[in-house]
Design a protein around this motif. Structure first.
Motif, PDB file in Angstrom:
ATOM      1  N   GLN A   1      35.148  28.355  44.149  1.00 53.58           N
ATOM      2  CA  GLN A   1      34.161  28.723  43.152  1.00 53.58           C
ATOM      3  C   GLN A   1      33.562  30.096  43.422  1.00 53.58           C
ATOM      4  O   GLN A   1      33.518  30.576  44.554  1.00 53.58           O
ATOM      5  N   ASN A   2      33.111  30.724  42.313  1.00 60.25           N
ATOM      6  CA  ASN A   2      32.406  32.004  42.398  1.00 60.25           C
ATOM      7  C   ASN A   2      33.282  33.133  42.926  1.00 60.25           C
ATOM      8  O   ASN A   2      32.849  33.948  43.728  1.00 60.25           O
ATOM      9  N   THR A   3      34.541  33.164  42.483  1.00 62.81           N
ATOM     10  CA  THR A   3      35.434  34.241  42.886  1.00 62.81           C
ATOM     11  C   THR A   3      35.448  35.321  41.815  1.00 62.81           C
ATOM     12  O   THR A   3      35.467  35.039  40.623  1.00 62.81           O
ATOM     13  N   VAL A   4      35.441  36.570  42.256  1.00 60.55           N
ATOM     14  CA  VAL A   4      35.446  37.709  41.352  1.00 60.55           C
ATOM     15  C   VAL A   4      36.678  38.564  41.625  1.00 60.55           C
ATOM     16  O   VAL A   4      36.962  38.893  42.776  1.00 60.55           O
ATOM     17  N   THR A   5      37.420  38.893  40.580  1.00 64.81           N
ATOM     18  CA  THR A   5      38.492  39.876  40.711  1.00 64.81           C
ATOM     19  C   THR A   5      38.173  41.027  39.763  1.00 64.81           C
ATOM     20  O   THR A   5      37.650  40.816  38.667  1.00 64.81           O
ATOM     21  N   THR A   6      38.465  42.233  40.199  1.00 65.45           N
ATOM     22  CA  THR A   6      38.133  43.422  39.421  1.00 65.45           C
ATOM     23  C   THR A   6      39.392  44.046  38.836  1.00 65.45           C
ATOM     24  O   THR A   6      40.492  43.867  39.350  1.00 65.45           O
ATOM     25  N   GLY A   7      39.219  44.788  37.760  1.00 64.62           N
ATOM     26  CA  GLY A   7      40.345  45.469  37.133  1.00 64.62           C
ATOM     27  C   GLY A   7      39.893  46.241  35.914  1.00 64.62           C
ATOM     28  O   GLY A   7      38.698  46.518  35.749  1.00 64.62           O
ATOM     29  N   ILE A   8      40.832  46.566  35.066  1.00 62.35           N
ATOM     30  CA  ILE A   8      40.537  47.253  33.812  1.00 62.35           C
ATOM     31  C   ILE A   8      41.250  46.555  32.664  1.00 62.35           C
ATOM     32  O   ILE A   8      42.169  45.755  32.896  1.00 62.35           O
ATOM     33  N   ILE A   9      40.808  46.844  31.463  1.00 59.55           N
ATOM     34  CA  ILE A   9      41.579  46.421  30.298  1.00 59.55           C
ATOM     35  C   ILE A   9      42.751  47.390  30.193  1.00 59.55           C
ATOM     36  O   ILE A   9      42.570  48.578  29.927  1.00 59.55           O
ATOM     37  N   SER A  10      43.944  46.889  30.456  1.00 61.64           N
ATOM     38  CA  SER A  10      45.126  47.751  30.502  1.00 61.64           C
ATOM     39  C   SER A  10      45.932  47.721  29.206  1.00 61.64           C
ATOM     40  O   SER A  10      46.895  48.474  29.051  1.00 61.64           O
ATOM     41  N   GLY A  11      45.545  46.855  28.279  1.00 60.07           N
ATOM     42  CA  GLY A  11      46.224  46.798  26.984  1.00 60.07           C
ATOM     43  C   GLY A  11      45.386  46.009  26.001  1.00 60.07           C
ATOM     44  O   GLY A  11      44.587  45.145  26.398  1.00 60.07           O
ATOM     45  N   VAL A  12      45.526  46.304  24.729  1.00 58.24           N
ATOM     46  CA  VAL A  12      44.807  45.571  23.679  1.00 58.24           C
ATOM     47  C   VAL A  12      45.799  45.160  22.602  1.00 58.24           C
ATOM     48  O   VAL A  12      46.945  45.640  22.564  1.00 58.24           O
ATOM     49  N   ASP A  13      45.354  44.255  21.734  1.00 56.82           N
ATOM     50  CA  ASP A  13      46.174  43.810  20.593  1.00 56.82           C
ATOM     51  C   ASP A  13      47.500  43.212  21.036  1.00 56.82           C
ATOM     52  O   ASP A  13      48.532  43.377  20.386  1.00 56.82           O
ATOM     53  N   ARG A  14      47.486  42.498  22.155  1.00 54.26           N
ATOM     54  CA  ARG A  14      48.694  41.825  22.620  1.00 54.26           C
ATOM     55  C   ARG A  14      48.822  40.470  21.937  1.00 54.26           C
ATOM     56  O   ARG A  14      47.831  39.754  21.769  1.00 54.26           O
TER      57      ARG A  14
END
Length: 374
Positions: free
Chosen positions: A161-174
């Protein structure tokens, strides 16, 4: 003569007024120009208010992300949507059940009832009376995320529980199909979605607003897919206003969902150690301490545990390997630790070894040792 005197007096008055204005401008206006502008102060205050610290966003969001557990032991995630105690999650997390157990970040358990679920869109709502009156997460109801937006994926991957992963929005409209659901115009994200992450929120790391629901992971690479929250607001609000009297049957497929993947004890153990160090990096000593087994805790108080890491600024895992034998697992990690020492910062390398096994159905760090290396 009288006219001449009047003219002289008028001239003196004009000169006097002019000199007064000259010295007033000379002495007063520069001071006013160098004084702090009220507009500047207001703008600065606004900028500071809008710029939210990442750790503050994570800390606040984690409190409102829950673990959803079914009677058969299946796990998923969800997040508090409103102050009525309604939790949003994926349909595949709570498919074909009505009653679930909802576990909060402080390990409190509540009963929840599914009040809405879709057979086509992978979204559902669980009502949890015990959470009524709790302030929910802010929802981005009027904007969509864009490519490059920095995001956080929160949930309970592998049951942690309470795990965080970071990143970016790498694509939209998939667009993609995972039976029986059709995912349209979803976000592709670089933050991986592991088993149990499904149903957790995708959060804007700068504002803390929920942008989407983490729904599926890719078998290849660290890629996840998240449903934009804007596209399902009408479904969510409809169920909240009028809960379903009868829940439809959802015929789940056998492929595509992150929680359907097979994971070994080595995978779980490696994840546990990585999560341990991630918690330390966030300064979340309570969570890190909670991952220790009872025998380790019996000889180490929380205060001493926390005190042992206060001079550790950050930890990077350089290499990680795991071996299992029966119900026991050994994880060896090579780490680089940035530490404070005598007023300066040094970088040290360690070889750490952890013994891991299940304790009361939860995987725990039973023991650990560290050896400094060159």
């Amino acid at each position: 003569m009288k006219k001449w005197i009047i003219s002289l007096i008028s001239t003196i008055l004009v000169w006097g007024a002019g000199l007064f204005v000259f010295f007033y401008i000379k002495e007063t206006i520069p001071n006013k120009l160098t004084a702090t502008s009220e507009l500047t102060v207001e703008a600065t205050a606004t900028e500071e208010k809008d710029s939210t610290d990442l750790k503050e966003v994570i800390h606040h969001t984690q409190k409102l992300v829950v673990k959803i557990q079914l009677a058969d032991g299946s796990l998923g995630s969800g997040f508090l949507y409103n102050n009525k105690g309604d939790v949003v999650t994926n349909a595949h997390v709570v498919a074909n059940v009505k009653d679930v157990t909802v576990i909060t970040s402080d390990s409190k358990e509540f009963s929840g009832t599914v009040i809405g679920i879709s057979q086509e869109t992978d979204v559902a709502v669980v009502r949890v009376p015990g959470l009524e009156g709790t302030e929910p997460l802010p929802i981005a109801k009027n904007r969509k995320g864009e490519i490059g937006d920095e995001v956080l994926a929160l949930g309970s991957p592998l049951g942690l529980q309470n795990t965080v992963t970071t990143g970016i929005i790498s694509g939209v409209d998939r667009d993609l199909d995972i039976e029986p659901f059709h995912y349209e115009d979803v976000y592709q994200i670089s933050a991986p979605i592991a088993p149990g992450n499904s149903g957790g929120p995708l959060v804007d790391s700068k504002t803390g607003e929920v942008l989407g629901i983490n729904s599926a992971g890719s078998e290849k690479g660290a890629i996840g897919f998240s449903i934009p929250i804007m596209s399902i607001l009408s479904l969510i609000e409809g169920w909240i206003q009028t809960p379903m009297a009868t829940l439809p049957q959802v015929n789940l497929g056998t492929e595509g969902y992150a929680y359907d993947e097979e994971y070994s004890l080595e995978d779980y153990s490696s994840y546990l150690v990585a999560y341990f160090y991630e918690s330390l990096n966030y300064g979340d000593y309570v969570t890190a301490y909670s991952l220790l087994g009872s025998s380790w805790k019996s000889g180490l108080t929380y205060e001493n545990f926390r005190g042992g890491y206060l001079d550790t600024l950050s930890v990077t895992i350089d290499d990680l390997s795991a071996k299992s034998s029966g119900d026991n697992s050994t994880v060896v990690a090579i780490i680089s630790a940035e530490e404070r020492s005598n007023g300066s910062t040094i970088l040290s390398k360690y070889k750490t070894t952890y013994e891991i096994r299940y304790e009361n159905d939860q995987l725990k760090l039973i023991s650990g040792k560290a050896e400094k290396i060159n």
